[in-house]
Motif scaffolding. Structure first.
Motif, PDB file in Angstrom:
ATOM      1  N   ALA A 175       0.860  -1.048  -0.033  1.00  0.00           N
ATOM      2  CA  ALA A 175      -0.060   0.047   0.099  1.00  0.00           C
ATOM      3  C   ALA A 175       0.865   1.355  -0.129  1.00  0.00           C
ATOM      4  O   ALA A 175       0.592   2.019  -0.533  1.00  0.00           O
ATOM      5  N   ALA A 176       2.043   0.991   1.026  1.00  0.00           N
ATOM      6  CA  ALA A 176       2.894   2.187   0.688  1.00  0.00           C
ATOM      7  C   ALA A 176       3.421   2.565  -0.478  1.00  0.00           C
ATOM      8  O   ALA A 176       3.462   3.813  -1.105  1.00  0.00           O
ATOM      9  N   GLN A 177       3.935   1.536  -1.178  1.00  0.00           N
ATOM     10  CA  GLN A 177       4.438   1.738  -2.438  1.00  0.00           C
ATOM     11  C   GLN A 177       3.414   2.242  -3.694  1.00  0.00           C
ATOM     12  O   GLN A 177       3.647   3.284  -4.370  1.00  0.00           O
ATOM     13  N   LEU A 178       2.215   1.637  -3.384  1.00  0.00           N
ATOM     14  CA  LEU A 178       1.282   2.136  -4.391  1.00  0.00           C
ATOM     15  C   LEU A 178       1.043   3.755  -3.949  1.00  0.00           C
ATOM     16  O   LEU A 178       0.728   4.357  -5.124  1.00  0.00           O
ATOM     17  N   VAL A 179       0.802   4.102  -2.838  1.00  0.00           N
ATOM     18  CA  VAL A 179       0.436   5.396  -2.937  1.00  0.00           C
ATOM     19  C   VAL A 179       1.502   6.501  -3.332  1.00  0.00           C
ATOM     20  O   VAL A 179       1.152   7.307  -3.901  1.00  0.00           O
ATOM     21  N   SER A 180       2.807   5.976  -2.980  1.00  0.00           N
ATOM     22  CA  SER A 180       3.847   6.794  -3.416  1.00  0.00           C
ATOM     23  C   SER A 180       4.167   7.060  -5.074  1.00  0.00           C
ATOM     24  O   SER A 180       4.119   8.105  -5.319  1.00  0.00           O
ATOM     25  N   TYR A 181       3.970   5.796  -5.649  1.00  0.00           N
ATOM     26  CA  TYR A 181       4.003   5.834  -7.269  1.00  0.00           C
ATOM     27  C   TYR A 181       2.800   6.413  -7.867  1.00  0.00           C
ATOM     28  O   TYR A 181       2.762   6.790  -8.898  1.00  0.00           O
ATOM     29  N   GLU A 182       1.612   6.452  -7.085  1.00  0.00           N
ATOM     30  CA  GLU A 182       0.461   7.224  -7.805  1.00  0.00           C
ATOM     31  C   GLU A 182       0.633   8.580  -8.028  1.00  0.00           C
ATOM     32  O   GLU A 182       0.219   9.187  -8.869  1.00  0.00           O
ATOM     33  N   THR A 183       1.369   9.164  -7.030  1.00  0.00           N
ATOM     34  CA  THR A 183       1.235  10.556  -7.167  1.00  0.00           C
ATOM     35  C   THR A 183       2.466  10.888  -8.524  1.00  0.00           C
ATOM     36  O   THR A 183       2.247  11.629  -9.080  1.00  0.00           O
ATOM     37  N   ALA A 184       3.662  10.004  -8.332  1.00  0.00           N
ATOM     38  CA  ALA A 184       4.517  10.243  -9.280  1.00  0.00           C
ATOM     39  C   ALA A 184       3.824  10.055 -10.620  1.00  0.00           C
ATOM     40  O   ALA A 184       4.112  10.924 -11.848  1.00  0.00           O
ATOM     41  N   ALA A 185       3.143   8.976 -10.810  1.00  0.00           N
ATOM     42  CA  ALA A 185       2.410   8.682 -12.083  1.00  0.00           C
ATOM     43  C   ALA A 185       1.438   9.830 -12.502  1.00  0.00           C
ATOM     44  O   ALA A 185       1.477  10.223 -13.783  1.00  0.00           O
ATOM     45  N   GLY A 186       0.674  10.090 -11.524  1.00  0.00           N
ATOM     46  CA  GLY A 186      -0.382  11.179 -11.703  1.00  0.00           C
ATOM     47  C   GLY A 186       0.379  12.631 -12.297  1.00  0.00           C
ATOM     48  O   GLY A 186      -0.207  13.168 -13.311  1.00  0.00           O
ATOM     49  N   LEU A 187       1.423  12.877 -11.853  1.00  0.00           N
ATOM     50  CA  LEU A 187       2.135  14.170 -12.153  1.00  0.00           C
ATOM     51  C   LEU A 187       2.586  13.801 -13.623  1.00  0.00           C
ATOM     52  O   LEU A 187       2.655  14.868 -14.487  1.00  0.00           O
ATOM     53  N   GLY A 188       3.067  12.671 -13.970  1.00  0.00           N
ATOM     54  CA  GLY A 188       3.530  12.392 -15.188  1.00  0.00           C
ATOM     55  C   GLY A 188       2.370  12.327 -16.055  1.00  0.00           C
ATOM     56  O   GLY A 188       2.794  12.958 -17.300  1.00  0.00           O
ATOM     57  N   LEU A 189       1.228  12.113 -15.963  1.00  0.00           N
ATOM     58  CA  LEU A 189       0.028  12.143 -16.883  1.00  0.00           C
ATOM     59  C   LEU A 189      -0.221  13.602 -17.021  1.00  0.00           C
ATOM     60  O   LEU A 189      -0.855  13.868 -18.008  1.00  0.00           O
ATOM     61  N   LEU A 190      -0.056  14.527 -15.848  1.00  0.00           N
ATOM     62  CA  LEU A 190      -0.264  15.860 -16.067  1.00  0.00           C
ATOM     63  C   LEU A 190       0.244  16.415 -16.997  1.00  0.00           C
ATOM     64  O   LEU A 190      -0.430  17.266 -17.914  1.00  0.00           O
ATOM     65  N   SER A 191       1.295  16.282 -17.347  1.00  0.00           N
ATOM     66  CA  SER A 191       2.200  16.666 -18.354  1.00  0.00           C
ATOM     67  C   SER A 191       1.581  16.471 -19.925  1.00  0.00           C
ATOM     68  O   SER A 191       1.732  17.566 -20.588  1.00  0.00           O
ATOM     69  N   ALA A 192       0.880  15.432 -19.987  1.00  0.00           N
ATOM     70  CA  ALA A 192       0.402  15.139 -21.253  1.00  0.00           C
ATOM     71  C   ALA A 192      -1.160  15.902 -21.354  1.00  0.00           C
ATOM     72  O   ALA A 192      -1.476  16.231 -22.250  1.00  0.00           O
TER      73      ALA A 192
ATOM     74  N   GLY B 108       7.295  12.571 -19.446  1.00  0.00           N
ATOM     75  CA  GLY B 108       5.987  12.286 -18.968  1.00  0.00           C
ATOM     76  C   GLY B 108       5.758  10.847 -19.118  1.00  0.00           C
ATOM     77  O   GLY B 108       5.366  10.038 -18.134  1.00  0.00           O
ATOM     78  N   PHE B 109       6.044  10.479 -20.162  1.00  0.00           N
ATOM     79  CA  PHE B 109       5.609   8.953 -20.630  1.00  0.00           C
ATOM     80  C   PHE B 109       6.491   7.934 -19.804  1.00  0.00           C
ATOM     81  O   PHE B 109       6.187   6.999 -19.364  1.00  0.00           O
ATOM     82  N   VAL B 110       7.960   8.484 -19.914  1.00  0.00           N
ATOM     83  CA  VAL B 110       8.768   7.439 -19.065  1.00  0.00           C
ATOM     84  C   VAL B 110       8.344   7.580 -17.657  1.00  0.00           C
ATOM     85  O   VAL B 110       8.410   6.391 -16.881  1.00  0.00           O
ATOM     86  N   ILE B 111       8.122   8.831 -17.099  1.00  0.00           N
ATOM     87  CA  ILE B 111       7.561   8.680 -15.597  1.00  0.00           C
ATOM     88  C   ILE B 111       6.398   7.601 -15.369  1.00  0.00           C
ATOM     89  O   ILE B 111       6.246   7.091 -14.182  1.00  0.00           O
ATOM     90  N   TYR B 112       5.295   7.810 -16.111  1.00  0.00           N
ATOM     91  CA  TYR B 112       4.239   7.216 -16.258  1.00  0.00           C
ATOM     92  C   TYR B 112       4.508   5.525 -16.358  1.00  0.00           C
ATOM     93  O   TYR B 112       3.828   4.830 -15.655  1.00  0.00           O
ATOM     94  N   LEU B 113       5.357   5.231 -17.298  1.00  0.00           N
ATOM     95  CA  LEU B 113       5.657   3.801 -17.348  1.00  0.00           C
ATOM     96  C   LEU B 113       6.339   3.251 -16.112  1.00  0.00           C
ATOM     97  O   LEU B 113       5.819   2.143 -15.546  1.00  0.00           O
ATOM     98  N   ILE B 114       7.296   3.966 -15.528  1.00  0.00           N
ATOM     99  CA  ILE B 114       7.748   3.623 -14.287  1.00  0.00           C
ATOM    100  C   ILE B 114       6.774   3.520 -13.113  1.00  0.00           C
ATOM    101  O   ILE B 114       6.759   2.465 -12.190  1.00  0.00           O
ATOM    102  N   GLY B 115       6.078   4.521 -13.135  1.00  0.00           N
ATOM    103  CA  GLY B 115       5.095   4.575 -11.917  1.00  0.00           C
ATOM    104  C   GLY B 115       3.804   3.575 -12.071  1.00  0.00           C
ATOM    105  O   GLY B 115       3.579   2.945 -11.189  1.00  0.00           O
ATOM    106  N   SER B 116       3.622   3.170 -13.445  1.00  0.00           N
ATOM    107  CA  SER B 116       2.425   2.218 -13.698  1.00  0.00           C
ATOM    108  C   SER B 116       3.130   0.839 -13.301  1.00  0.00           C
ATOM    109  O   SER B 116       2.372  -0.053 -12.745  1.00  0.00           O
ATOM    110  N   ILE B 117       4.420   0.610 -13.565  1.00  0.00           N
ATOM    111  CA  ILE B 117       4.916  -0.827 -13.265  1.00  0.00           C
ATOM    112  C   ILE B 117       4.750  -0.896 -11.772  1.00  0.00           C
ATOM    113  O   ILE B 117       4.590  -1.971 -11.238  1.00  0.00           O
ATOM    114  N   ALA B 118       5.194   0.148 -10.903  1.00  0.00           N
ATOM    115  CA  ALA B 118       5.118   0.122  -9.550  1.00  0.00           C
ATOM    116  C   ALA B 118       3.855  -0.051  -9.115  1.00  0.00           C
ATOM    117  O   ALA B 118       3.206  -0.689  -8.138  1.00  0.00           O
TER     118      ALA B 118
END
Lengths: 440, 168, 100
Positions: free
Chosen positions: A151-168, A198-208
């Motif tokens: 759960a901690a991992q999910l919450v952390s990477y959700e923020t990063a993935a969401g910010l990566g999505l924002l740039s698109a 943003g794509f690379v950040i979202y890729l890494i974030g979605s794997i996590a």
């Protein structure tokens, strides 16, 4: 047809049919994605993978499903029965609800919400409860630790993935999935070229976020037994499993819609006609299927067993049939053609994204939990923030100075990449050599 | 009696029943789960009020963020003996009486002012492009409270980290 | 269209239940959860009025309330954790070190 259906329920017919198709097809698809994963893993490890159950292992998922269904349902004695039952149900329901806003082509979407993207993100973030409550309800230390870590991992990477999505998203200007693809059509390019970081950040974030390797410490077999899934067996475990693969397809769908152009074909606005009214890029799907069919027919005589030859021939015929459908649909009315070709391109891009997931899984070793959290909070989130500022400034600059938005965003994204790479390289070369090297 | 009435009935009953179960359950993890269902029902009510951005904000922030925090802390401070302790304190009956009086006062205030609410709801001013409207007003008229809220969150983050840290 | 009074009554019911929760339970975490319930009741009221008057400010205020609730929950739970480490209890009756 319009006379048979009363007008009161007319708007609900297509969404209900789409929903039934998704719920019926998804468990089968998840099983076959597992088979593809095992075959790809075998290929990368220079072996063959499942070959016994059915020709070339094609019936393996069905055998696995039957085994899981007839297994004994074990509940630990002191487990909280209500939560133990509820947790996998929560995981699967949230994964399936997210499909209601996901478009699989211009003709296949249950509901085009104004806030479609946010809705999918919100429902995906509810899947955390399935993990946390499952770990708690098992009344076991390993389960609880694995659940809290996951759960901690999910919450952390959700923020990063969401910010990566924002740039698109700032390039798209709308949260509706359909409008985002339409914006990519209007600007004539996929957003991955305008916001590659943003794509690379979202890729890494979605794997996590989907607990896949190299971020799969909470559920890996050699760590913590199996994390939050330790006490689950049989059908309950298969629900968790289905939820994980459904989540994988959802994040692949989001990445495809936002970065890879959704259901648009490559070069969506370029028209290059061959034989009259047929477009070059429209003929590509049928060409691809013809190539696969030719490969199947070439391999068929070389199979060792009779049944495998027959199956290869049938696969070749199927691909040939699909090629014919793809080519024939070019001459149908525009809505049908867009529906079929759009569906093909969307599924092809989702398949490529999932192949990237599998590829990374079998290449990179697993991260330790503290390394995982460090990457999430200290590398990805600052990088995502810098990227967002860069893309935003590029867009504003292009509006103020009248430049083309795609050029400025592209240039500024690469400036960010070079700056970050330079920063990381300078930190690397500035480190002192380790003492072990000095001893020699 | 159309779909919105039925949905409102469903969400309202779900919210109230979950809230009552939340304040009376003995097992604290079950309390958290009932609060989650109450918050989801409230999000449904927001959607019925055509506030679609608040609907997703409630789910992402409240249910997906704040309640995860609650569930984490509950799992960290959970004692097995707590299931056998007394749940309600000594002032329970006085408190229920006073809450009933408060509720009655608010209800009377609503009853007396019910004619002011007979206007037709003007949802068309806010509903069609809800997210855009919120974005416009938030970043133009309410920019200062927005910045102060971000400083508040920074202060809360620092405070939470300092409070929960172990002494080195 | 559901009338505004129905939404206000729902807000009232949730508010009263939240007040009862805060005043009657011994466990501090459940008290905090009841406070979140009260804040939600207020949000329902705000958004019902925002729809009635066609003004989006009500929804903006509701966003700020959700933000505040997050901050307060974080700090409150941090305090509870710190106290639990010292006294191993989360019951409000037993937090009486300042009594004479």
């Amino acid at each position: 047809m319009g006379h048979l259906i009363p007008p009161a329920i007319m708007p609900y017919v297509v969404p209900v049919i789409c929903g039934i198709v998704i719920v019926a097809v998804l468990p089968l698809m998840a099983g076959y994605i597992v088979l593809v994963e095992r075959k790809v893993m075998a290929d990368m490890q220079a072996r063959l993978g499942p070959m016994r159950v059915g020709p070339h292992g094609l019936l393996q998922p069905i055998a696995d499903a039957v085994k899981l269904l007839i297994k004994e349902d074990i509940i630990p004695q002191k487990a909280d029965t209500f939560l133990f039952w509820l947790a996998p149900v929560l995981s699967v329901s949230m994964a399936l609800i997210a499909y209601s806003a996901m478009p699989f082509g211009p003709a296949f979407q249950i509901a085009d919400l104004n806030i479609g993207l946010l809705f999918i993100l919100a429902v995906s973030s509810l899947g955390i409860y399935g993990i946390v409550l499952g770990g708690w309800a098992s009344n076991s230390h390993y389960s609880l630790l694995g659940a809290l870590r996951s759960a901690a991992q999910l919450v952390s990477y959700e923020t990063a993935a969401g910010l990566g999505l924002l740039s698109a998203l700032v390039l798209a200007g709308s949260l509706s999935m359909r409008d985002i693809v339409q914006a990519q059509y209007d600007q004539g390019q996929w957003f991955i070229f305008a916001a590659p970081v943003g794509f690379v950040i979202y890729l890494i974030g979605s794997i996590a976020e989907t607990n896949r390797a190299p971020f799969d410490l909470p559920e890996a077999e050699s760590e913590l037994v199996a994390g939050y899934m330790t006490e689950y067996s049989g059908f309950r475990w298969s629900l968790y499993f289905l939820a994980e693969y459904a989540n994988m397809i959802i994040v692949a769908g989001i990445a495809t819609t936002l970065f890879l152009g959704g259901w648009l074909r490559p070069f969506p606005r370029v028209q290059m006609h061959i034989f009259g009214s047929v477009e070059l890029m429209d003929a590509v799907p049928s060409l691809l299927f013809l190539l696969v069919a030719a490969y199947c027919f070439k391999l068929a005589p070389r199979q060792p067993a009779q049944i495998q030859k027959v199956v290869m021939a049938i696969a070749g015929l199927l691909c040939f049939g699909l090629a014919a459908v793809m080519f024939g649909s070019i001459f149908t009315p525009v809505a049908v053609k867009e529906g079929i070709h759009g569906g093909f391109w969307f599924l092809a891009k989702v398949a490529i994204y999932l192949y990237a997931f599998l590829w990374i899984r079998f290449t990179v070793p697993r991260y330790r939990f503290d390394q995982l959290m460090r990457i999430g909070w200290r590398v990805l989130i600052p990088l995502a923030l810098v990227n967002l500022i860069a893309v935003g400034s590029a867009l504003t600059a292009s509006q103020v100075w009248g430049l083309s938005p795609r050029l400025t965003t592209f240039v500024l994204s690469w400036v960010v990449v070079i700056a970050v790479a330079g920063f990381l390289v300078s930190r690397q070369t500035g480190e002192k050599p380790s003492p072990a090297a000095d001893v020699e | 009696m159309d779909v919105t009435h039925i949905l409102f009935g469903v969400f309202a009953v779900m919210a109230v029943v979950s809230a009552i179960l939340m304040v009376t359950t003995r097992n604290i993890v079950h309390c958290a789960v009932f609060l989650i269902t109450t918050l989801l029902a409230t999000a449904g009510v927001f959607l019925l009020l055509q506030a679609e951005f608040l609907f997703v904000t409630q789910i992402i922030l409240y249910v997906g963020g704040i309640m995860v925090l609650f569930v984490f802390v509950i799992m960290l401070v959970n004692l097995d003996v707590s299931l056998r302790q007394v749940q309600f304190n000594r002032q329970t009956w006085v408190a229920v009486l006073l809450a009933a009086v408060l509720g009655a006062q608010l209800f009377i205030a609503l009853w007396l002012g019910r004619n002011a609410l007979r206007l037709p709801a003007r949802a068309e001013l806010i509903a069609p492009k809800n997210t855009e409207a919120i974005g416009q007003v938030l970043f133009q008229r309410y920019m200062l409270p927005f910045e102060i809220a971000s400083i508040l969150l920074l202060v809360a983050m620092i405070g939470a980290v300092v409070m929960a840290k172990r002494r080195v | 269209m559901v009338s505004t009074e129905a939404y206000l009554l729902l807000g009232l019911a949730l508010f009263t239940i939240g007040v009862i929760g805060v005043l009657t339970r011994r466990n501090v975490i459940i008290m905090l959860m009841s406070i979140e319930l009260i804040l939600n009741a207020v949000n329902i009221n705000l958004i019902a009025f925002s729809r009635l008057w066609g003004d989006v400010s009500g929804q903006i205020f509701a966003i700020f309330i959700i933000t505040d609730a997050a901050a307060e929950a974080a700090v409150g739970l941090g305090i509870i954790l710190a106290f639990f480490r010292n006294r191993t209890t989360v019951l409000a009756d037993e937090m009486d070190m300042l009594k004479w």
